[in-house]
Design a protein around this motif. Structure first.
Motif, mmCIF file in Angstrom:
data_model
loop_
_atom_site.group_PDB
_atom_site.id
_atom_site.type_symbol
_atom_site.label_atom_id
_atom_site.label_comp_id
_atom_site.label_asym_id
_atom_site.label_seq_id
_atom_site.Cartn_x
_atom_site.Cartn_y
_atom_site.Cartn_z
ATOM 1 N N ILE A 1 0.827 -1.205 0.000
ATOM 2 C CA ILE A 1 0.000 0.000 0.000
ATOM 3 C C ILE A 1 0.861 1.255 0.000
ATOM 4 O O ILE A 1 0.468 2.291 -0.542
ATOM 5 C CB ILE A 1 -0.966 -0.005 1.208
ATOM 6 C CG1 ILE A 1 -2.020 1.091 1.065
ATOM 7 C CG2 ILE A 1 -0.207 0.158 2.515
ATOM 8 C CD1 ILE A 1 -2.970 0.905 -0.084
ATOM 9 N N THR A 2 2.062 1.166 0.552
ATOM 10 C CA THR A 2 2.938 2.342 0.586
ATOM 11 C C THR A 2 3.629 2.593 -0.755
ATOM 12 O O THR A 2 4.240 3.655 -0.938
ATOM 13 C CB THR A 2 3.997 2.207 1.692
ATOM 14 O OG1 THR A 2 4.863 1.112 1.419
ATOM 15 C CG2 THR A 2 3.345 2.010 3.050
ATOM 16 N N HIS A 3 3.545 1.630 -1.679
ATOM 17 C CA HIS A 3 4.105 1.849 -3.016
ATOM 18 C C HIS A 3 3.444 3.034 -3.721
ATOM 19 O O HIS A 3 4.043 3.649 -4.603
ATOM 20 C CB HIS A 3 3.917 0.601 -3.889
ATOM 21 C CG HIS A 3 4.935 -0.470 -3.635
ATOM 22 N ND1 HIS A 3 6.119 -0.238 -2.986
ATOM 23 C CD2 HIS A 3 4.937 -1.786 -3.976
ATOM 24 C CE1 HIS A 3 6.813 -1.369 -2.921
ATOM 25 N NE2 HIS A 3 6.122 -2.305 -3.517
ATOM 26 N N PHE A 4 2.209 3.344 -3.346
ATOM 27 C CA PHE A 4 1.465 4.395 -4.035
ATOM 28 C C PHE A 4 1.892 5.791 -3.594
ATOM 29 O O PHE A 4 1.504 6.781 -4.211
ATOM 30 C CB PHE A 4 -0.037 4.202 -3.794
ATOM 31 C CG PHE A 4 -0.579 2.943 -4.400
ATOM 32 C CD1 PHE A 4 -1.086 2.936 -5.688
ATOM 33 C CD2 PHE A 4 -0.551 1.752 -3.701
ATOM 34 C CE1 PHE A 4 -1.561 1.773 -6.265
ATOM 35 C CE2 PHE A 4 -1.024 0.573 -4.262
ATOM 36 C CZ PHE A 4 -1.536 0.580 -5.548
ATOM 37 N N CYS A 5 2.698 5.876 -2.542
ATOM 38 C CA CYS A 5 3.017 7.182 -1.963
ATOM 39 C C CYS A 5 3.998 7.980 -2.813
ATOM 40 O O CYS A 5 3.695 9.099 -3.233
ATOM 41 C CB CYS A 5 3.566 6.997 -0.546
ATOM 42 S SG CYS A 5 2.399 6.161 0.564
ATOM 43 N N ALA A 6 5.192 7.440 -3.049
ATOM 44 C CA ALA A 6 6.226 8.205 -3.746
ATOM 45 C C ALA A 6 5.796 8.639 -5.148
ATOM 46 O O ALA A 6 5.934 9.816 -5.494
ATOM 47 C CB ALA A 6 7.534 7.409 -3.798
ATOM 48 N N PRO A 7 5.270 7.730 -5.998
ATOM 49 C CA PRO A 7 4.880 8.205 -7.334
ATOM 50 C C PRO A 7 3.760 9.233 -7.307
ATOM 51 O O PRO A 7 3.767 10.175 -8.106
ATOM 52 C CB PRO A 7 4.447 6.919 -8.063
ATOM 53 C CG PRO A 7 4.277 5.902 -7.014
ATOM 54 C CD PRO A 7 5.151 6.267 -5.875
ATOM 55 N N THR A 8 2.819 9.082 -6.384
ATOM 56 C CA THR A 8 1.756 10.082 -6.274
ATOM 57 C C THR A 8 2.325 11.423 -5.843
ATOM 58 O O THR A 8 1.960 12.476 -6.379
ATOM 59 C CB THR A 8 0.688 9.616 -5.267
ATOM 60 O OG1 THR A 8 0.127 8.386 -5.704
ATOM 61 C CG2 THR A 8 -0.412 10.660 -5.126
ATOM 62 N N PHE A 9 3.242 11.400 -4.877
ATOM 63 C CA PHE A 9 3.853 12.630 -4.386
ATOM 64 C C PHE A 9 4.658 13.319 -5.486
ATOM 65 O O PHE A 9 4.584 14.537 -5.663
ATOM 66 C CB PHE A 9 4.735 12.310 -3.181
ATOM 67 C CG PHE A 9 5.167 13.522 -2.412
ATOM 68 C CD1 PHE A 9 4.246 14.456 -1.977
ATOM 69 C CD2 PHE A 9 6.502 13.727 -2.105
ATOM 70 C CE1 PHE A 9 4.639 15.572 -1.258
ATOM 71 C CE2 PHE A 9 6.915 14.837 -1.393
ATOM 72 C CZ PHE A 9 5.975 15.773 -0.964
ATOM 73 N N VAL A 10 5.423 12.533 -6.246
ATOM 74 C CA VAL A 10 6.213 13.086 -7.345
ATOM 75 C C VAL A 10 5.286 13.633 -8.437
ATOM 76 O O VAL A 10 5.503 14.725 -8.978
ATOM 77 C CB VAL A 10 7.167 12.030 -7.918
ATOM 78 C CG1 VAL A 10 7.875 12.545 -9.169
ATOM 79 C CG2 VAL A 10 8.205 11.612 -6.866
ATOM 80 N N PHE A 11 4.256 12.888 -8.767
ATOM 81 C CA PHE A 11 3.273 13.313 -9.771
ATOM 82 C C PHE A 11 2.626 14.641 -9.366
ATOM 83 O O PHE A 11 2.525 15.576 -10.167
ATOM 84 C CB PHE A 11 2.213 12.219 -9.917
ATOM 85 C CG PHE A 11 1.088 12.558 -10.846
ATOM 86 C CD1 PHE A 11 1.252 12.456 -12.219
ATOM 87 C CD2 PHE A 11 -0.150 12.956 -10.356
ATOM 88 C CE1 PHE A 11 0.209 12.762 -13.098
ATOM 89 C CE2 PHE A 11 -1.200 13.258 -11.209
ATOM 90 C CZ PHE A 11 -1.018 13.162 -12.580
ATOM 91 N N LEU A 12 2.219 14.742 -8.097
ATOM 92 C CA LEU A 12 1.587 15.975 -7.628
ATOM 93 C C LEU A 12 2.581 17.126 -7.541
ATOM 94 O O LEU A 12 2.182 18.301 -7.628
ATOM 95 C CB LEU A 12 0.926 15.745 -6.271
ATOM 96 C CG LEU A 12 -0.296 14.814 -6.279
ATOM 97 C CD1 LEU A 12 -0.857 14.660 -4.876
ATOM 98 C CD2 LEU A 12 -1.370 15.322 -7.232
ATOM 99 N N SER A 13 3.868 16.819 -7.373
ATOM 100 C CA SER A 13 4.883 17.874 -7.439
ATOM 101 C C SER A 13 4.874 18.517 -8.818
ATOM 102 O O SER A 13 5.034 19.730 -8.956
ATOM 103 C CB SER A 13 6.274 17.299 -7.144
ATOM 104 O OG SER A 13 6.355 16.816 -5.821
ATOM 105 N N GLY A 14 4.690 17.693 -9.850
ATOM 106 C CA GLY A 14 4.583 18.225 -11.203
ATOM 107 C C GLY A 14 3.323 19.046 -11.399
ATOM 108 O O GLY A 14 3.353 20.121 -12.010
ATOM 109 N N VAL A 15 2.194 18.543 -10.885
ATOM 110 C CA VAL A 15 0.936 19.295 -10.972
ATOM 111 C C VAL A 15 1.089 20.652 -10.291
ATOM 112 O O VAL A 15 0.726 21.699 -10.847
ATOM 113 C CB VAL A 15 -0.215 18.501 -10.328
ATOM 114 C CG1 VAL A 15 -1.488 19.368 -10.287
ATOM 115 C CG2 VAL A 15 -0.482 17.212 -11.086
#
Length: 389
Positions: free
Chosen positions: A54-68
């Motif tokens: 479940i924690t796999h979803f954290c880093a890519p989401t955080f990086v993705f939202l950094s771009g947003v």
């Protein structure tokens, strides 16, 4: 539209920041963490696997939202040079934090024998790269993002380098590796920049959707969610390309499903990226336009992510040392050094259930501080330095 957008983005960021703490508490406090890999299907349990997965979803989401967020910030200020300068200085600041304040919070080692290049440093590098390309057309940026995300796994066919400089550059930008510095220090590159930069660029491109009217935005988010989810299922089912770890039939159907979703994070494979970004896009679509108590709770963390990130490491590590002392160990029993958190090699730790209780306590105890800082930051827009924390 502005408030709805703010709620959904802050909510998702806060959600993954809260989930992220599970992983770090597991790293530092779980009894079996020193000896057991939670994603090894030969030895894990479903609950332990889920705790890590479940924690796999954290880093890519955080990086993705950094771009947003980078896109929304660039549109808000309408000053290209100011945006470029901010991206570069912010990126350098994050890299500095990674190897100083964050590094010490992770290891509590005054000798700094472990240098870990992970998500904050990779975001910093990504921001620096973004500063030099963000004025390109959305189509060009989307193509670059797709090439990095879909083509990254093909680089696994490139032979390894023996030259130390090339080997380090390959690790920094393409594939993780370890680099000893003498006998007592080690550099570990975990978040190689380019595949994560592809995710950040995807977020920067998707940020344009928040200039559309709500119905058009929701339609586009649903399309992107459907594409990423279906692409993950289809490519994973074919089992030829997209992840260095193919799925296999296990002893029972449930563990076969676990094998199917057990994708590679370091470096983020195509399938790992599709799996996790489908989640991020789905949540953004689901919560677009919503504003309720649950969303406001998680948004408190999402509005001050770096502040929360710094505090949670120091709190978790302090609780780890307290746990060790309460279990009868002395200062002499603590083990610090290369990739050691200070815990004794055996005999310390909490159960999986106890770890979740610690997680709830950590998250709730940080809520008042994050709420205070979020209000302080919002009420002092004239203090530009607050943008860096």
């Amino acid at each position: 539209m502005k408030n709805n957008r703010q709620h959904s983005i802050d909510f998702l960021r806060g959600l993954v920041m809260v989930i992220m703490a599970i992983d770090h508490i597991r790293d530092l406090m779980l009894t079996s963490e020193i000896t057991q890999d939670p994603t090894d299907l030969a030895t894990t349990t479903p609950f332990l696997f889920f705790t890590r997965w479940i924690t796999h979803f954290c880093a890519p989401t955080f990086v993705f939202l950094s771009g947003v967020s980078a896109y929304l910030s660039s549109r808000k200020h309408h000053d290209w040079e100011s945006t470029k300068r901010f991206l570069i200085t912010r990126g350098l600041w994050l890299i500095l934090l990674e190897f100083t304040i964050i590094g010490f919070g992770i290891w509590f080692d005054l000798q700094f024998r472990s240098f870990l290049f992970q998500v904050i440093g990779s975001i910093g590098m990504g921001m620096i790269l973004l500063a030099f390309v963000f004025k390109l057309s959305p189509k060009v940026l989307a193509i670059i993002s797709l090439v990095l995300i879909f083509g990254h796994n093909a680089l696994g066919l490139v032979p390894t380098f023996e030259n130390p400089v090339l080997k380090f550059l390959w690790a920094l930008f393409i594939s993780p590796n370890l680099f000893p510095i003498g006998a007592d220090h080690m550099v570990m590159v975990m978040y190689s920049v380019l595949p994560w930069f592809g995710i950040m660029l995807a977020g920067f491109v998707v940020g344009r959707l928040y200039e559309l009217d709500p119905l058009a935005r929701k339609k586009n988010l649903m399309t992107l969610f459907s594409f990423t989810f279906i692409a993950f299922v289809v490519i994973r089912a074919i089992n030829i390309y997209g992840d260095p770890r193919p799925w296999t039939v296990q002893a029972n159907p449930f563990f076969t499903v676990l094998s199917f979703v057990n994708t590679t994070k370091y470096a983020p494979s195509l399938l790992f990226t599709l799996m996790t970004l489908s989640f991020a896009l789905g949540v953004l679509r689901l919560t677009d336009g919503m504003n309720n108590a649950v969303m406001r709770f998680f948004s408190v963390y999402g509005k001050v992510p770096l502040f929360y990130y710094l505090l949670h490491w120091y709190l978790i590590h302090s609780l780890t040392l307290l746990m060790v002392f309460m279990q009868g160990f002395t200062w002499e029993s603590l083990e610090f050094g290369i990739f050691k958190f200070g815990r004794p090699a055996t005999g310390s730790g909490v159960s999986l259930g106890g770890m979740y209780l610690v997680w709830i306590g950590v998250v709730l105890s940080l809520y008042p501080l994050c709420l205070w800082y979020g209000k302080y930051k919002a009420s002092h827009p004239e203090k530009q330095w607050l943008r860096y924390l």
